[in-house]
Design an enzyme around this catalytic site. Structure first.
Site, short mmCIF file in Angstrom:
data_model
loop_
_atom_site.label_atom_id
_atom_site.label_comp_id
_atom_site.label_asym_id
_atom_site.label_seq_id
_atom_site.Cartn_x
_atom_site.Cartn_y
_atom_site.Cartn_z
N ASP A 73 0.75 -1.24 -0.06
CA ASP A 73 0.09 0.09 0.00
C ASP A 73 0.88 1.29 -0.04
OD1 ASP A 73 0.79 -0.18 2.81
OD2 ASP A 73 -0.96 -1.25 3.20
N ASN A 111 -7.59 -3.59 14.19
CA ASN A 111 -9.26 -3.76 13.87
C ASN A 111 -9.12 -4.90 12.78
OD1 ASN A 111 -7.96 -2.59 11.37
ND2 ASN A 111 -9.59 -0.96 11.20
N HIS A 142 -7.46 -5.25 10.15
CA HIS A 142 -6.99 -5.02 8.81
C HIS A 142 -5.69 -5.60 8.17
CE1 HIS A 142 -4.95 -0.76 9.57
NE2 HIS A 142 -4.04 -1.65 9.31
N GLU A 197 -9.71 -2.20 5.28
CA GLU A 197 -10.23 -1.86 6.45
C GLU A 197 -11.69 -3.01 6.36
OE1 GLU A 197 -8.86 -0.47 8.40
OE2 GLU A 197 -8.54 1.66 7.68
#
Length: 244
Positions: free
Chosen positions: A67, A136, A138, A143
């Protein structure tokens, strides 16, 4: 899925680096999928040490990063391009033409994302993908509630992710709200995956990803379906894990 629980961050970093070294030694033209953030920094330091001891040759290796922040140019110290050059690429003999990182300043994001997928396919796919995991759940910047069929795409970053990444910036307001990320489908097509996690802050995410149901709300849970995943975590990250 093979789970390796280690005592500390240093041991995690050394084990991951040794696995990457083995991959490159066995297949000198390996295609590596690379991650950024705090977690892999120690691993990259160990890889550089292995390289300096003349046990590793990057001249034929191709890399694809997971990313990049959208809107940050490559000279920005918070860009992942800058991170990778500083933490690995400037210290090994990799051909700069073999380095692939999404362009966060691309004029046409849709074209950039499709071209990134095309480059991965042309390289023969990713042999070994390194992943961290967000608090979370990811992976990459995929996400919660992301489609498991997603390929490289533009992502709106979750509030938890922005909060977590604000430690790298002067203020939370400086954290980009969007990023380009390889998708879940892109990641899961890797031939082998190494997932790294360290610290108690990651224990919930690790537990849900490994012990929980496969659920888009925990993107890393899709790794349960992959045939060759190695999870390297320290005792704190493993503290809520139910090991069989």
């Amino acid at each position: 899925m093979r789970i390796i629980v280690v005592d500390n961050y240093e041991e995690m970093s050394k084990k991951a680096a040794a696995m990457i070294a083995s991959q490159v030694i066995l297949k000198p033209d390996s295609v590596l999928g690379l991650a950024t953030g705090d977690t892999p920094i120690g691993m990259y330091k160990e890889i550089i040490n292995i390289y300096k001891n003349e046990k590793m040759n990057f001249s034929k290796v191709k890399t694809f990063n997971l990313d990049e922040y959208y809107g940050l140019n490559r000279e920005n110290p918070q860009s992942y391009y800058y991170y990778m050059m500083n933490n690995l690429f400037n210290h090994v003999n990799i051909d700069k033409n073999n380095i692939n990182i999404p362009n966060g300043m691309a004029d046409n994001i849709e074209v950039e994302c499709k071209e990134y997928e095309r480059k991965i396919d042309k390289a023969g796919g990713i042999d070994l993908q390194i992943l961290g995991i967000g608090v979370n759940g990811h992976i990459g910047f995929n996400e919660p509630n992301i489609s498991f069929e997603s390929e490289t795409h533009l992502v709106n970053l979750n509030e938890k992710t922005i909060e977590s990444n604000s430690r790298f910036f002067s203020s939370k307001e400086e954290v980009p709200t969007k990023a380009i990320s390889m998708g879940i489908k892109s990641i899961i097509h890797s031939k082998k995956i190494i997932l790294l996690a360290c610290g108690s802050a990651k224990s919930d995410a690790v537990s849900k990803a490994i012990n929980g149901k496969i659920n888009p709300n925990i993107p890393a849970s899709i790794l349960q379906l992959h045939r060759d995943v190695v999870v390297i975590i320290d005792k704190e990250a493993a503290s809520k894990l139910k090991l069989k």
